[in-house]
Scaffold this motif. Sequence first.
Motif, mmCIF file in Angstrom:
data_model
loop_
_atom_site.group_PDB
_atom_site.id
_atom_site.type_symbol
_atom_site.label_atom_id
_atom_site.label_comp_id
_atom_site.label_asym_id
_atom_site.label_seq_id
_atom_site.Cartn_x
_atom_site.Cartn_y
_atom_site.Cartn_z
ATOM 1 N N SER A 160 0.859 -1.189 0.000
ATOM 2 C CA SER A 160 0.000 0.000 0.000
ATOM 3 C C SER A 160 0.892 1.234 0.000
ATOM 4 C CB SER A 160 -0.913 0.018 1.234
ATOM 5 O OG SER A 160 -0.172 0.372 2.391
ATOM 6 N N LYS A 161 0.290 2.403 -0.073
ATOM 7 C CA LYS A 161 1.034 3.665 -0.033
ATOM 8 C C LYS A 161 1.062 4.228 1.384
ATOM 9 C CE LYS A 161 -1.818 5.377 -3.002
ATOM 10 N NZ LYS A 161 -2.504 6.333 -3.917
ATOM 11 N N ARG A 162 0.616 3.435 2.357
ATOM 12 C CA ARG A 162 0.432 3.949 3.704
ATOM 13 C C ARG A 162 1.645 3.686 4.610
ATOM 14 N NH1 ARG A 162 -5.849 2.209 5.117
ATOM 15 N NH2 ARG A 162 -6.808 3.147 3.244
ATOM 16 N N PHE A 163 1.745 4.539 5.647
ATOM 17 C CA PHE A 163 2.728 4.305 6.706
ATOM 18 C C PHE A 163 2.096 4.693 8.034
ATOM 19 C CE2 PHE A 163 3.440 8.522 4.978
ATOM 20 C CZ PHE A 163 3.652 9.351 6.072
ATOM 21 N N LEU A 164 2.594 4.067 9.114
ATOM 22 C CA LEU A 164 2.000 4.219 10.431
ATOM 23 C C LEU A 164 3.045 4.741 11.412
ATOM 24 C CD1 LEU A 164 -0.655 3.610 12.089
ATOM 25 C CD2 LEU A 164 0.455 1.443 12.734
ATOM 26 N N ILE A 165 2.715 5.851 12.084
ATOM 27 C CA ILE A 165 3.588 6.424 13.115
ATOM 28 C C ILE A 165 2.957 6.131 14.468
ATOM 29 C CG2 ILE A 165 4.770 8.491 13.941
ATOM 30 C CD1 ILE A 165 4.217 9.803 11.241
ATOM 31 N N SER A 166 3.691 5.460 15.342
ATOM 32 C CA SER A 166 3.205 5.170 16.692
ATOM 33 C C SER A 166 3.839 6.167 17.661
ATOM 34 C CB SER A 166 3.574 3.748 17.103
ATOM 35 O OG SER A 166 2.949 2.815 16.232
#
Length: 461
Positions: free
Chosen positions: A101-107
């Motif tokens: 996907s083109k997504r990224f996740l910042i925690s």
Amino acid sequence: MGRMKTERQDRKSNATSGTDEKSGLALMQQSISFCSELNLSRGDAQVTEGWVTKVGRYLHLHSSRYLKLRGAALSSFHSPDRPATWTMNLLNCTVKPILKSKRFLISTPERGALEYSAFDETERDRWVAAIRKATTENIFSFYKIGPIIGNGSFSTVRLGASLDTRDIKKYAIKIIDKRRVGGNLKYMDREIAIMRSVRHKNIVQIYDIFETDKRLMIVLEYCPGGDLFEKLKVRSTLTETQAILVFRQLFSALEYLHSRGIVHRDIKPANFLLVDSSESLQVKLSDFGLSNTMENASDVVMASIVGTPAFLPPEVIKNLPYGPKVDIWGMGISLYFLLSGRIPFDAKNRDQMFTRIQNDMLEFRGKVWENISFEAKDLLRKLLTKNPDKRLSALEALNHDWFNTKADLLEDLSEKNMLEIDSSDSAMSSVSRCESPAALTMLPNHSGSQSSISEIRRLSV
């Protein structure tokens, strides 16, 4: 959505759909960035910014956001020409791409999980790489921070040392409280951009930049000799021998700046730093907090009133547009002061001082001037010409006879050549060490006599 932009990329790269994005990119093109030809110790400290799509946490609604990453500080905007909706520190955060996907996740500890979608997978990977790097941008991972060696209106300067045992240099670490800076952030950005763009043996060098949501930390060259204002406040004036050595270096630095279209705008002895405490008098120009740039070195485009009042030239006091010749005036006031212990246009208050600066002729009163050469006085007259068009340039000053016919003065730099001045006949007047141009040190002048250092008083502009 438009592609993520870093400061290495061409500011003129093509934008895609969206009116907000186009206006945002236009704004970015006008801004001053950290980008320059001078690399820092740990890399380029790039600003990473661009449009992404925010993915809603519960309903998975999509909305456009403009993200800007500076050091370890990440800010979110509805539009780049509006204030940030939030800014947070990434030092305790993690980031990971969402595969296929083109997504990224910042925690984050502060805001929980933040999910974004980039323009494409390549842009996603660039954001992930930039954010991962930012999570390690902790100054304490690279430097040991020691005692306070200076204070300013918005900053504290501490002595620092590298944790790399191969690096034995000491550093001056300027720690700026961004919350106290407020609307002056533009000066902070500009100071960094200018310092990163210059390299000269007589200009204080910048080595590193660290930034969080609350602080900006600038690692600078350390000059343990202090500044010339402090040196002379407790000792004496300079002899012509010493003044020639000092001002040859300073005019060389100034000519370099002016040739690159940079105007310092706060020339004064407090910004002349000594490399060490010896009598070699190697100096470096510092404090670019009020500096500005011109599109071309010959343009006269600035008009804001900044600087220390005692060193302001007539054109600034009159609110006229000005250029690099303001620095030449500051050099003239500084040279007069360092040779005599006085400023040429001292007065009881700011308004009287400004009147004298605009109208009074330059005079050389007092016994101290009996031992000063004709060449030095001639140079001072040409540096302190009220018409900036007739004032010398930095290069013309370097070619003046004072620097070229007084070589014999350079033969002896021993202590006996220091011209001591009785404290009752000296005036550390109107020289402010404050970072804010709103501070002014004035010297009372009773019955036309020079006042002692103990009579210095502070007045607000």
